[in-house]
Design an enzyme around this catalytic site. Structure first.
Site, PDB file in Angstrom:
ATOM      1  N   GLU A  51     -12.419 -14.595 -15.760  1.00  0.00           N
ATOM      2  CA  GLU A  51     -12.176 -13.955 -17.055  1.00  0.00           C
ATOM      3  C   GLU A  51     -10.691 -13.868 -17.395  1.00  0.00           C
ATOM      4  O   GLU A  51     -10.315 -13.965 -18.568  1.00  0.00           O
ATOM      5  CB  GLU A  51     -12.786 -12.547 -17.079  1.00  0.00           C
ATOM      6  CG  GLU A  51     -14.297 -12.524 -17.078  1.00  0.00           C
ATOM      7  CD  GLU A  51     -14.903 -12.442 -15.687  1.00  0.00           C
ATOM      8  OE1 GLU A  51     -16.131 -12.254 -15.570  1.00  0.00           O
ATOM      9  OE2 GLU A  51     -14.134 -12.586 -14.696  1.00  0.00           O
ATOM     10  N   PHE A 113     -24.722   0.552 -13.480  1.00  0.00           N
ATOM     11  CA  PHE A 113     -24.259  -0.675 -12.843  1.00  0.00           C
ATOM     12  C   PHE A 113     -23.331  -1.441 -13.793  1.00  0.00           C
ATOM     13  O   PHE A 113     -23.661  -1.695 -14.932  1.00  0.00           O
ATOM     14  CB  PHE A 113     -25.462  -1.547 -12.457  1.00  0.00           C
ATOM     15  CG  PHE A 113     -25.082  -2.872 -11.859  1.00  0.00           C
ATOM     16  CD1 PHE A 113     -24.482  -2.937 -10.614  1.00  0.00           C
ATOM     17  CD2 PHE A 113     -25.328  -4.060 -12.548  1.00  0.00           C
ATOM     18  CE1 PHE A 113     -24.128  -4.163 -10.048  1.00  0.00           C
ATOM     19  CE2 PHE A 113     -24.981  -5.284 -11.997  1.00  0.00           C
ATOM     20  CZ  PHE A 113     -24.381  -5.332 -10.739  1.00  0.00           C
ATOM     21  N   GLN A 114     -22.162  -1.780 -13.290  1.00  0.00           N
ATOM     22  CA  GLN A 114     -21.128  -2.518 -14.030  1.00  0.00           C
ATOM     23  C   GLN A 114     -20.709  -1.806 -15.315  1.00  0.00           C
ATOM     24  O   GLN A 114     -20.406  -2.435 -16.325  1.00  0.00           O
ATOM     25  CB  GLN A 114     -21.582  -3.954 -14.317  1.00  0.00           C
ATOM     26  CG  GLN A 114     -21.664  -4.814 -13.050  1.00  0.00           C
ATOM     27  CD  GLN A 114     -21.843  -6.286 -13.323  1.00  0.00           C
ATOM     28  OE1 GLN A 114     -22.369  -6.687 -14.358  1.00  0.00           O
ATOM     29  NE2 GLN A 114     -21.392  -7.124 -12.388  1.00  0.00           N
ATOM     30  N   LYS A 163     -25.305  -3.377 -25.027  1.00  0.00           N
ATOM     31  CA  LYS A 163     -26.294  -4.443 -24.930  1.00  0.00           C
ATOM     32  C   LYS A 163     -27.455  -4.249 -25.901  1.00  0.00           C
ATOM     33  O   LYS A 163     -27.941  -5.221 -26.507  1.00  0.00           O
ATOM     34  CB  LYS A 163     -26.813  -4.534 -23.493  1.00  0.00           C
ATOM     35  CG  LYS A 163     -27.742  -5.725 -23.263  1.00  0.00           C
ATOM     36  CD  LYS A 163     -28.143  -5.848 -21.804  1.00  0.00           C
ATOM     37  CE  LYS A 163     -29.015  -7.065 -21.570  1.00  0.00           C
ATOM     38  NZ  LYS A 163     -29.382  -7.209 -20.131  1.00  0.00           N
ATOM     39  N   MET A 472      12.432 -16.434  -7.929  1.00  0.00           N
ATOM     40  CA  MET A 472      13.282 -15.486  -8.647  1.00  0.00           C
ATOM     41  C   MET A 472      13.558 -14.245  -7.800  1.00  0.00           C
ATOM     42  O   MET A 472      14.681 -13.731  -7.774  1.00  0.00           O
ATOM     43  CB  MET A 472      12.643 -15.090  -9.977  1.00  0.00           C
ATOM     44  CG  MET A 472      13.538 -14.230 -10.851  1.00  0.00           C
ATOM     45  SD  MET A 472      15.053 -15.092 -11.379  1.00  0.00           S
ATOM     46  CE  MET A 472      14.455 -15.923 -12.855  1.00  0.00           C
TER      47      MET A 472
END
Length: 559
Positions: A51, A113-114, A163, A472
């Site tokens: 993602e 969940f999630q 959802k 760097m």
């Protein structure tokens, strides 16, 4: 007509002219993906490897095209994986809409969940965000998100959609977008007295300097900056994000200003009597020591965002509004002049203090590689970068002549940004060659997106500056921490050529200067396959010039 919420999302994307989205499916976004399947001939979905890659690709797409980038993820870890990309876009004023699935409304707040509160998490790093719990509000919310992302100073907007909303039918009425929908589109009114004072300040200035920032390009005001510069004989520097807003080949261009700016730019700012900052936020990388920044100058700040004016530097001439309109008004009032004495000084500095490196050709130098990339692409490629030394070399040694040609994470400094951004830029601009200049440390972070580039047959080039170090940080450790090299060696024996080939890309190893041109030409000749060129450079090569920490920009050192 009656549509499922998921189909409403797709119809709204089509309304907004979206033809490409980047994302990764999951449980709470599955109905959105079902709708995408039905719309697969109208909207192209790019399945990234992660993602975060999707968010960077949407960002790169937006920066290269000027359109709103779109990414999609599911709830929980899918959504949180977008956070770094959203923050990157926020810091650099990139228009993006991130759509996330969320648990059904009845499960909100129950540690389902999630489930995460992604609107709470992203509140500080978005222009605005929404959670949609009622399908009747879905279409207008999507439309508002795009309007806000584009309006004024652009930025990312997140839309979190439960959802059950995506699975519920609603009456949908198509709508032709209007630029005045949902937003005022009104800019701050500047008084004629303020404009007159600004014009007088420019006309009486003997040693003026312009700093052109990304806001110039976002406003489409590059031509106005050039006209003002030439009309009044004003030399121009750019910020890192402003690369290309003033032609890098123009005789009045002095280079980048600030921590890794040219001596000419930094000396000009220190000695100027009027500093005109346009579309720039006076970041610490430009200003360094505030008390010694342009100490003898009046500061004029032209910007669309009033919150930036006076935030970091005291401003004598604040002009807040549409940058293009303000510059057009100033140009009408400014008197033509050659400014010969000041420009003679600038040209002398440019001659005395050019960017320099060891050109003996005894070993492979990163600056030489960037110069050859510039020559062999005719200066026409879109350059994306990761973050580190290579980013500064890419800014210093490639001459950018148009905005949206240099795509890099400036404000957040996101390592792992460049490859995803390169993919997005290439999909947005298939007519251009897109090259990601990367360091091996940054590249490791999101190299899995090579699989994405291979899958979609993108002819991108990864110019990997492989010094087996976090260059760097190592440079700072050597210069400012008595060479205590703590955790900056990453010599892990990775065969990057073989790694690229394992993904299905082409790999080329380059260790000598005489091999550079052939490798670049071979990569440029590819039309459907990514190419990774592993340039073996020395870990002790450094970025110069540099302003030491705590010093003024006039104390810049170049060796």
């Amino acid at each position: 007509m009656k549509l499922l919420g998921a189909d409403v999302i797709i119809e709204c994307l089509k309304e907004q002219g979206v033809d490409t989205v980047f994302g990764y499916p999951g449980g709470q976004a599955i109905i959105i993906y079902d709708a995408l399947y039905r719309a697969r001939n109208e909207i192209k979905h790019i399945l990234t490897s992660h993602e975060q890659g999707a968010s960077h690709a949407a960002d790169g797409y937006a920066r290269a095209t000027g359109r709103v980038g779109v990414c999609i993820a599911t709830s929980g870890p899918g959504a949180t994986n977008l956070v770094t990309g959203i923050a990157t876009a926020y810091m650099d004023s990139v228009p993006m809409v991130a759509i996330t699935g969320q648990v059904p409304t009845g499960l909100l707040g129950k540690d389902s969940f999630q489930e995460v509160d992604i609107t709470g998490i992203t509140m500080p790093i978005t222009k605005h965000n929404f959670i949609v719990k009622d399908v009747r509000r879905l279409a207008d919310t999507i439309r508002k998100a795009f309007a806000i992302a584009r309006e004024g100073r652009p930025g990312p907007v997140l839309v979190d959609i439960c959802k059950d909303v995506t699975a519920t039918e609603v009456e949908y009425t198509p709508r032709i977008p209007d630029k005045n929908d949902y937003i005022s589109n009104k800019y701050n009114e500047i008084s004629s007295a303020e404009l007159e004072e600004a014009i007088k300040a420019i006309n009486r200035a003997e040693r003026p300097v312009i700093l052109s920032g990304a806001g110039v390009g976002i406003a489409g005001a590059e031509e106005e900056v050039r006209l003002l510069s030439e009309l009044a004989g004003i030399p121009v520097s750019t910020s890192l994000m402003g690369m290309g807003t003033f032609p890098g080949t123009h005789e009045l261009f002095m280079g980048m200003v600030g921590m890794h700016g040219t001596k000419t730019s930094n000396y000009a700012v220190h000695n100027c009597d009027l500093f005109i900052a346009i579309g720039n936020r006076f970041s610490d990388r430009i200003v360094s020591k505030v008390s010694s920044f342009a100490p003898n100058a009046g500061i004029m700040h032209i910007d669309v965002d009033s919150a930036e004016v006076g935030k970091n530097i005291t401003v004598s001439y604040p002009l807040v509004g549409n940058i293009k309109d303000i510059l057009q008004t100033l140009i009408k009032g400014v008197s033509p002049r050659k400014n010969t004495q000041w420009l003679d000084k600038i040209f002398k500095w440019k001659e005395e203090y050019p960017l320099k490196y060891d050109k003996s050709q005894e070993i492979l130098r990163p600056q030489y590689i960037v110069e050859r990339l510039y020559e062999l692409t005719g200066g026409d490629a879109i350059i994306t970068t990761e973050v580190g030394q290579h980013q500064m070399w890419a800014a210093q040694y490639y001459k950018y002549t148009r905005f949206r040609q240099f795509v890099s994470s400036g404000g957040l400094g996101t390592m792992g940004y460049g490859l995803g951004a390169c993919i997005g830029a290439q999909l947005g601009r298939p007519d251009k060659k897109v090259i990601n200049i990367a360091g091996d440390g940054s590249f490791r972070m999101n190299l899995n997106e090579l699989a994405t580039a291979v899958e979609y047959k993108l002819p991108i080039i990864i110019a990997l500056f492989n010094n087996r170090a976090l260059g760097m940080v190592r440079q700072w450790q050597e210069l400012f921490y008595d060479s205590r090299f703590s955790q900056t060696s990453i010599d892990r024996g990775t065969n990057f050529k073989a790694l690229a080939e394992a993904f299905g890309a082409k790999g080329i190893d380059v260790s000598q200067p005489e091999q550079v041109d052939a490798a670049i030409k071979a990569a440029l000749a590819e039309t459907h396959t990514p190419v990774l060129i592993n340039f073996e450079i020395d870990k002790d090569d450094k970025v110069f010039p540099i302003v030491p920490p705590g010093a003024g920009i006039n104390e810049v050192v170049d060796s």
